[in-house]
Design a protein around this motif. Structure first.
Motif, mmCIF file in Angstrom:
data_model
loop_
_atom_site.group_PDB
_atom_site.id
_atom_site.type_symbol
_atom_site.label_atom_id
_atom_site.label_comp_id
_atom_site.label_asym_id
_atom_site.label_seq_id
_atom_site.Cartn_x
_atom_site.Cartn_y
_atom_site.Cartn_z
ATOM 1 N N ARG A 77 -29.391 2.364 -1.419
ATOM 2 C CA ARG A 77 -28.538 0.906 -2.157
ATOM 3 C C ARG A 77 -30.024 -0.021 -2.267
ATOM 4 O O ARG A 77 -31.109 0.540 -2.428
ATOM 5 N N ALA A 78 -29.606 -1.078 -2.886
ATOM 6 C CA ALA A 78 -30.752 -1.442 -3.483
ATOM 7 C C ALA A 78 -31.276 -2.161 -1.750
ATOM 8 O O ALA A 78 -31.189 -2.045 -0.856
ATOM 9 N N ASP A 159 -33.222 -4.371 -9.714
ATOM 10 C CA ASP A 159 -33.908 -3.379 -8.353
ATOM 11 C C ASP A 159 -34.105 -1.901 -8.739
ATOM 12 O O ASP A 159 -32.726 -1.222 -9.140
ATOM 13 N N GLU A 162 -31.907 0.685 -6.818
ATOM 14 C CA GLU A 162 -30.213 0.547 -6.964
ATOM 15 C C GLU A 162 -29.834 1.454 -8.788
ATOM 16 O O GLU A 162 -29.344 1.491 -8.312
ATOM 17 N N ARG A 166 -27.489 4.185 -9.196
ATOM 18 C CA ARG A 166 -26.625 4.035 -9.984
ATOM 19 C C ARG A 166 -25.992 5.679 -10.937
ATOM 20 O O ARG A 166 -25.895 5.880 -11.323
ATOM 21 N N ASN A 235 -31.309 -2.708 3.620
ATOM 22 C CA ASN A 235 -31.498 -1.950 2.866
ATOM 23 C C ASN A 235 -33.364 -1.113 2.803
ATOM 24 O O ASN A 235 -32.865 0.068 1.837
#
Length: 278
Positions: A77-78, A159, A162, A166, A235
């Motif tokens: 993720r981020a 980021d 991220e 995505r 994170n």
């Protein structure tokens, strides 16, 4: 028999990985130095280090490396510490200053522009000093602790972990432990390197360990302890698991297609020592 030389990264995200080396006798078996990611890779390539937490991009350029299984600095993720910081929206960026501390994130930002954001941007290496970067360029790539200190309310920020997740649906691997094959062959056979580095990671991620790291690092970085704990626990992802390996292979494929990195060799892992039969 001489001690193996470890080149580690002097960023917050490496602190859990180095827990046992800094808090018990594990470190007695090694010579340890700290540097930035790009210099860590250079030390391994030059034979000045035997084991390094190398940028994933370096694996495509340094021959005869073995990956220590199971441990990574990755993100699902981020990640918060790999940022494209810009004066203008993404579509208006024409020039990017690239943090000279980085190898993998430099390759990643070039892949993102080439494959998804639009090619034709100018890239220039730059010391990780945001104000100077943005005086000369539309945007700057910052990695590690300097990225965590950015006031993101003042800029357009992206980021990169991220963004990768995505766009691809895969985790992103920024770094992992690797050992020079010659050093592994000559190492003390009593040392189970894979187990040593995995155990250090596990101990460093215990709740009380993360709390101690946060107490030490929060004042260094000027951020709250809670932010440090969240960064390390949520994170950063510290496991080189099958999903991360798939994401890493995809990154190597895209980087090759975009002309950003040479073709990466097949992933070669340090074999676990076989038990001695009696």
């Amino acid at each position: 028999m001489s001690r193996l030389r470890i080149s580690a990264i002097s960023y917050l995200n490496t602190a859990p990985l180095m827990w046992d080396f800094e808090h018990d006798r594990t470190g007695d078996d090694f010579e340890i130095s700290y540097t930035i990611p790009s210099s860590c890779a250079a030390a391994l390539e030059a034979g000045q280090a035997d084991i390094g937490i190398i940028p994933a991009a370096a694996y495509s350029t340094i021959p005869d490396l073995l990956i220590l299984p199971g441990v990574a600095i990755a993100a699902r993720r981020a990640v918060r510490s790999i940022l494209l910081v810009s004066k203008v929206p993404l579509e208006k960026i024409r020039s990017v200053a690239l943090d000279t501390s980085s190898m993998t994130s430099v390759a990643l930002v070039k892949v993102l522009f080439e494959k998804w954001y639009g090619s034709g941007r100018a890239f220039e290496p730059h010391a990780p000093e945001l104000e100077a970067m943005l005086r000369e360029h539309d945007a700057g790539l910052l990695i590690g602790d300097p990225a965590l200190q950015v006031d993101r309310s003042r800029y357009f920020t992206y980021d990169l972990a991220e963004e990768w997740v995505r766009l691809t649906g895969k985790p992103f691997v920024f770094a992992f432990w690797a050992v020079r094959s010659a050093a592994a062959a000559s190492a003390d056979p009593v040392l189970d390197l894979s187990q040593i580095f995995q155990a250090s990671r596990d101990h460093g991620l215990k709740e009380d360990s993360v709390a101690e790291i946060a107490r030490i690092w929060a004042p260094r970085l000027g951020i709250p302890e809670s932010d440090v704990r969240t960064y390390l626990a949520d994170n950063i992802y510290y496991h080189l698991d099958p999903d991360c390996l798939e994401g890493m292979q995809l990154f190597y494929e895209y980087a090759r297609e975009c002309g950003v990195l040479p073709t990466a060799p097949s992933l070669r892992f340090l074999e676990q020592p076989k038990p001695v039969s009696t």
